[in-house]
Scaffold this active site. Structure first.
Site, PDB file in Angstrom:
ATOM      1  N   ASP A 130       0.877  -1.167   0.000  1.00 28.19           N
ATOM      2  CA  ASP A 130       0.000   0.000   0.000  1.00 28.19           C
ATOM      3  C   ASP A 130       0.917   1.220   0.000  1.00 28.19           C
ATOM      4  O   ASP A 130       1.535   1.547   1.001  1.00 28.19           O
ATOM      5  CB  ASP A 130      -0.888  -0.024   1.259  1.00 28.19           C
ATOM      6  N   LYS A 144       2.625  11.364  -3.547  1.00 24.73           N
ATOM      7  CA  LYS A 144       1.593  10.670  -4.323  1.00 24.73           C
ATOM      8  C   LYS A 144       0.691  11.663  -5.071  1.00 24.73           C
ATOM      9  O   LYS A 144       0.156  11.344  -6.131  1.00 24.73           O
ATOM     10  CB  LYS A 144       0.760   9.816  -3.370  1.00 24.73           C
ATOM     11  N   GLU A 149      -7.316   0.550  -4.396  1.00 26.64           N
ATOM     12  CA  GLU A 149      -7.316   0.478  -2.932  1.00 26.64           C
ATOM     13  C   GLU A 149      -8.648   0.010  -2.334  1.00 26.64           C
ATOM     14  O   GLU A 149      -8.652  -0.898  -1.505  1.00 26.64           O
ATOM     15  CB  GLU A 149      -6.868   1.824  -2.349  1.00 26.64           C
ATOM     16  N   ASP A 204     -13.439   5.148   0.997  1.00 34.16           N
ATOM     17  CA  ASP A 204     -12.010   5.198   1.304  1.00 34.16           C
ATOM     18  C   ASP A 204     -11.509   6.643   1.265  1.00 34.16           C
ATOM     19  O   ASP A 204     -11.274   7.196   0.192  1.00 34.16           O
ATOM     20  CB  ASP A 204     -11.254   4.316   0.290  1.00 34.16           C
TER      21      ASP A 204
END
Lengths: 240, 605
Positions: free
Chosen positions: B8, B69, B167, B189
Site C-alpha cells: 500500500d 503521491k 485500494e 475510502d
C-alpha cells in the site's frame, strides 16, 4: 488477436493464428469448448463467435439474468488473467483477449436494450447504420420542445418566465418518460414474439415474413426509443 | 513461484504485507510499527526515508518531500492551486513534475521508488529472502498516467509489479476474506490525499465491482489545510506575525494541525501550541470538535457527490447497499462516519484497522496471482471513460467508465487525402464532451502506406488490461500485418527515461553498498589497530623483537590502507596483521591465564 488463417508457427505472441478446429498448442483436433481436451491449454475465443454463443445462450431476447451472471462468473474464473500469471506468454495473451471479449459479451447481453440491438445487428446488419430518428407522431411536439429548451437556457431561471418554461419542460419530460415506458413494453412484447418464433423453429415463407416484421418493428422502436432517451437525458441535465 | 508481496503506497504512510498460512499480515519493523511514513529527506549523509525523514520536515523543509503521491502522473498545471502549501521546489520537464533536492531533480516515481525500496528492505529483513515481485495499490480513481507512474516507481525500486490494484477493492478482498460476506457493499475510502467510493457485489468468492468514483485530490491533507489556514489567520491577527513566510514553522503548523485533527476524533476540545519565529514565544489556543467540523464540513461534503454518482452508475439506491466499509485514516473522524451513515442510511462497518486493510488486501491479491488463493476473484472496472479526439475537438468515447476490465475496443482508421502516410491519434480519458476538458493520455502516429484516400484500413485495438492500464495495437487490414506503436505519454516518463532511472538506481545502490563496506571495514580496522596496540603494550616483551617489528610493519600498512578508500585492501591488511599478531595473542592468552591462576589453590581450578 486471433484470426482464422492457419499458421506455420503457431506459438508466436503477436500472431496467434489458428485453424478453427485445431488446438494452437498441440495441433490436435479440438473437442473441448474453450480448453483443448488433450493438452488442457486455453483456446482463444474466435472473433466470429457471437456473444450469445460465447456465453452459451441461444439467440433469445428474454434471458434469465441470474443464469447469465452465473455463466459470466464461471467463464471469468476460466479466463481471468489473474489465473494465468505462471503460464506462458501465449496463454497470457489468450487469457487477456478472452477476458476482454467475455466482459463485452456480458455487458451487452445483460442489458435488454443492448441485447436487442446486438441481436438486430447479428440478424439484420449493423444498427449503427440506422440513424436514431424521432417517431413521426411526436415530430411536431419535439420541435416545439427544442424551442422551449433553447428559450429556457437563454432565460433567467429565477424569473417568472424561467419558472413557467421550467414547469412546461417538466410536463414534457413526464410525457416523454411515459412514452419511453410504452415503447419499452412494446419492445418486450416483440422480444417474446421473437423468442416464440425461434422456439417453433419452422422455416416457412410465413415465418420468414413474421421474422422480418418483428425485426423491422424492433429496429424502429429501438431507434425511436434512443431518440426519446437522449432528449429525456438532455432535459434531466438541463432542468435537474 | 517466488513470493509476491502486497504494497500500500500511501500519501501519508506506506505498508508492505504478505500471506502467511492463508491469512494476510503486515510486515512490522524492529519496534513493531507497521507503517512507514511516506517521506524522503535529503540530509548531509544522503537520502533517508520513512520516520527518520519525517523528523526533517521542520528541520529542513525545503529538502524533505512528503505527499509525493499527489504528484504522481501529473503536470505542474494540475497542482497549481496547492503549490503554496509545499515548501520544496517543484518544476516540470517533459510533462512530468520534478522535485529539487540539493543539486538534483527527482521525478515523483523516483521518490516513490525510495519509499518502495525501504518497504522492500523491511520485508527482506523480516522474511530473510529477496523480494522481487509485488502488487501495488492505487486509488481507484487514478487515471492511466497515475497508474503508469506507480508502475514506473516499482520498476525503479527493482520490483516487478505484477498488478496495480485499486485500494477500495483491495480493502474489500481483506474484508471479504475475514467476514465471508455475500451481498452488495460500498467501500468508502478517505485517505491522506485521495478519496474513492466503490460499490461491489460479493458472491461465491467473486468480487465484482459495479461502479467506482472519487477524487484524486481530496483527503486528510485537505482537512489539515483548513486548520493550517485557521492557525495562520489567528497568529496573524493575535500576534501580528505572518507565519506563512517561515517554511520550517509552516511545517510545524501543518503537523500540529494534523495532530489536533486526530486528537479531536476522540476528544471534544484540544489545546494547540506552536512556537513562533524570531523568538516571539509561543502561540496557544483552544480548538473544539464543533469548530473543526464546521470548518471541514465543505471538504467532507465533496465526498458525497461521487458516492451518489457511483450508486447511480451501479443502478442502485442507498437501500440496496447491505454494508458500508470504511477505509483510510480520515474515516476515523466522527463527522465522516455521521455523513456516511446519513447518506447510506446505515451505520458503517469500522471493525477493520483502516490503516492496514488495503495492504492486507494487496497481499490477498498477490496470493491469488501466485496461485495460493484460488477461490477468490476480483473483477474490477475502469474508473474513467477512454476515448479519442475526433473532428472539432470532441471526444469520442470507446470504453465507458465502469466497464469491467480487461476491456477492449476496436476502431477502424483510414485516410482523407491521396498518398497520406500517417494518421495522428490522440487518446483521452474523462467524462466531458470536449477534448480540452478531458485528460490527454497519449498521442501516436499510425503509419499508413501511401494509397488513394480511403483505401487504407488500419484497425486499432485499445485494450485496458487488468491493471487499468491502456495498451494499443494496430493492424493493417489489407495486409494483415501488425504494427508496433510508439505511444508518447502526455504526462509520464518515457520508456527510455524509466530505464535510465532504473540504471541510476542500481548504480546508486552499488555506490551505497561500497560506501557502506568501506565504512564498516574502516571501523573494523580501527578496532583491530587499537586491540593490537594494547596487546603489544601489555605483552610485547614476551615475544621475540623480530616478531614485534613484523607486527609494527603490519600495523603501519593497515593504517595506510585505512586512510585510503579501498575496503578490500583494508580487509587484506587486516588479515595480514591478524596473522602477524597470532603468536602474540597466544602468548598473551597464556600469560593472562597464568596471572589469573596465580594466588589460587590448584584445587580451585
Amino acid at each position: 488477436m486471433a484470426n482464422d488463417q492457419p499458421s506455420t508457427r503457431p506459438e508466436t505472441r503477436h500472431q496467434l493464428q489458428m485453424a478453427r478446429s485445431m488446438c494452437w498448442h498441440c495441433q490436435s483436433e479440438m473437442s473441448g469448448e474453450y480448453f483443448c481436451e488433450r493438452c488442457v491449454k486455453v483456446q482463444p475465443v474466435s472473433k466470429d463467435t457471437d456473444y450469445f454463443t460465447c456465453l452459451g445462450f441461444p439467440r433469445r431476447l428474454t434471458l434469465d439474468p441470474k443464469k447469465l451472471e452465473a455463466k459470466f462468473y464461471e467463464l471469468s474464473r476460466a479466463f481471468h488473467p489473474d489465473f494465468y500469471q505462471a503460464k506462458s506468454p501465449t496463454e497470457q495473451t489468450i487469457s487477456l483477449g478472452n477476458a476482454a471479449v467475455l466482459n463485452t459479451a456480458y455487458r451487452t447481453l445483460r442489458d435488454p436494450i443492448q441485447r436487442a440491438e446486438y441481436l438486430l445487428a447479428l440478424e439484420a446488419g449493423s444498427v449503427k447504420e440506422i440513424r436514431t430518428s424521432p417517431p413521426a407522431d411526436l415530430f411536431e411536439e419535439i420541435l416545439e420542445l427544442q424551442d422551449t429548451l433553447e428559450q429556457y437556457r437563454a432565460s433567467d431561471r429565477e424569473s417568472d418566465q424561467g419558472r413557467r418554461l421550467r414547469a412546461s419542460l417538466q410536463t414534457e419530460q413526464q410525457t416523454l418518460e411515459r412514452r419511453r415506458e410504452e415503447m419499452e413494453s412494446q419492445l418486450r412484447r416483440l422480444f417474446t414474439d421473437w423468442d416464440q418464433l425461434q422456439d417453433r423453429g419452422e422455416a416457412t415463407s410465413q415465418t420468414r415474413a413474421e421474422r422480418d416484421r418483428i425485426l423491422k418493428q424492433m429496429r424502429d422502436l429501438l431507434s425511436h426509443r434512443t431518440y426519446i432517451n437522449n432528449i429525456v437525458n438532455d432535459l434531466a441535465a438541463t432542468i435537474g | 513461484m517466488a513470493r509476491i508481496v502486497g504494497i500500500d503506497l500511501g500519501t501519508t504512510n506506506s505498508l508492505i504485507a504478505y500471506m502467511k498460512d492463508g491469512q494476510p499480515c503486515v510486515v512490522p519493523d524492529r519496534h513493531d510499527r507497521t507503517m512507514v511514513s511516506s517521506v524522503v529527506a535529503l540530509t548531509d549523509n544522503g537520502l533517508i526515508v520513512g520516520d527518520p525523514a519525517k523528523e526533517h520536515l521542520t528541520r529542513n523543509p525545503e529538502r524533505t518531500v512528503y505527499s509525493v503521491k499527489r504528484f504522481m502522473g501529473r503536470g505542474l498545471a494540475d497542482v497549481e492551486s496547492e503549490l503554496a502549501y509545499f515548501p520544496y521546489n517543484l518544476t516540470e520537464t517533459g510533462g512530468v513534475i520534478r522535485i529539487r533536492l540539493g543539486a538534483k531533480n527527482y521525478s515523483p516515481p523516483q521518490i516513490s521508488a525510495m519509499i518502495l525500496k525501504e518497504l522492500k528492505l523491511r520485508a527482506e529483513a523480516h522474511l530473510g529472502e529477496s523480494i522481487t515481485k509485488a502488487v501495488i495499490t492505487v486509488p481507484a480513481y487514478f487515471n492511466d498516467s497515475q497508474r503508469q507512474a506507480t508502475k514506473d516507481a516499482g520498476l525503479i525500486a527493482g520490483l516487478e509489479v505484477l498488478r496495480i490494484i485499486n485500494e477500495p477493492t483491495a480493502a474489500s478482498l481483506a474484508y471479504g476474506l475475514q467476514k465471508k460476506t455475500q451481498g452488495t457493499i460500498a467501500v468508502y475510502d478517505l485517505g491522506g490525499g485521495t478519496f474513492d467510493i466503490s460499490i461491489l457485489k460479493l458472491k461465491d468468492g467473486i468480487f465484482e465491482v459495479l461502479a467506482t468514483n472519487g477524487d484524486t485530490h481530496l483527503g486528510g491533507d485537505d482537512l489539515d489545510r483548513v486548520l493550517v489556514d485557521l492557525f495562520v489567520a489567528e497568529i496573524r491577527e493575535r500576534r501580528g506575525i505572518d507565519i506563512a513566510n517561515y517554511p520550517d514553522h509552516m511545517q510545524a503548523v501543518r503537523l500540529e494541525a494534523e495532530r489536533a485533527k486526530i486528537r479531536l476524533s476522540d476528544e471534544l476540545k484540544t489545546e494547540v501550541s506552536l512556537d513562533l519565529p524570531e523568538d516571539k514565544g509561543c502561540f496557544t489556543g483552544e480548538l473544539t470538535r464543533d469548530q473543526l467540523e464546521s470548518l471541514v464540513m465543505p471538504v467532507i461534503e465533496r465526498t458525497l457527490a461521487p458516492c451518489r454518482m457511483a450508486l447511480k452508475d451501479a443502478g442502485l439506491t442507498p437501500e440496496d447497499i447491505d454494508e458500508v466499509v470504511l477505509v483510510g485514516g480520515s474515516t476515523r473522524m466522527p463527522l465522516v462516519r455521521q455523513r456516511v451513515e446519513a447518506l447510506f442510511g446505515k451505520a458503517p462497518h469500522c471493525h477493520l484497522n483502516p490503516d492496514e486493510v488495503v495492504a492486507l488486501g494487496a497481499a490477498v491479491q498477490a496470493d491469488i496471482l501466485g496461485g495460493g488463493t484460488t477461490d477468490m476473484l476480483l473483477l474490477d472496472v475502469t474508473p474513467l471513460s477512454l476515448g479519442i479526439e475526433t473532428m472539432g475537438g470532441v471526444m469520442s468515447s470507446l470504453i465507458r467508465r465502469n466497464t469491467t476490465i480487461p476491456a477492449s475496443a476496436k476502431e477502424m482508421f483510414t485516410t482523407y487525402v491521396d498518398g497520406q502516410t500517417g494518421v495522428d491519434i490522440h487518446i483521452l480519458q474523462g467524462e466531458r464532451e470536449l477534448v480540452k476538458d478531458n485528460r490527454s493520455l497519449a498521442r501516436f502516429r499510425l503509419k499508413v502506406p501511401p494509397l488513394p484516400a480511403g483505401v487504407p484500413r488500419i484497425e486499432v485495438t485499445f485494450l485496458i488490461d487488468a491493471n487499468g492500464i491502456l495498451n494499443v495495437t494496430a493492424k493493417d487490414m489489407r495486409t494483415g500485418k501488425s504494427q508496433s506503436i510508439e505511444v508518447r505519454p502526455s504526462y509520464g516518463l518515457s520508456d527510455t527515461e524509466v530505464e535510465r532511472m532504473i540504471e541510476d538506481s542500481f548504480k546508486f545502490a552499488t555506490e551505497d553498498i561500497s560506501a557502506r563496506k568501506l565504512i564498516e571495514a574502516r571501523l573494523d580496522a580501527e578496532a583491530l589497530i587499537k586491540t593490537t596496540e594494547k596487546s603489544l603494550a601489555e605483552a610485547g616483551h614476551l615475544i621475540p623483537t623480530e616478531e614485534v617489528d613484523g607486527i609494527r610493519t603490519a600495523l603501519a600498512q593497515l593504517s595506510a590502507a585505512h586512510n585510503g578508500s579501498d575496503s578490500r585492501a583494508i580487509r587484506a591488511r587486516m588479515a595480514e596483521l591478524e596473522q602477524a599478531a597470532k603468536h602474540l595473542n597466544i602468548v598473551m592468552l597464556d600469560d593472562s591465564l597464568k596471572k589469573g591462576l596465580h594466588g589460587r589453590k590448584v584445587s580451585d581450578v
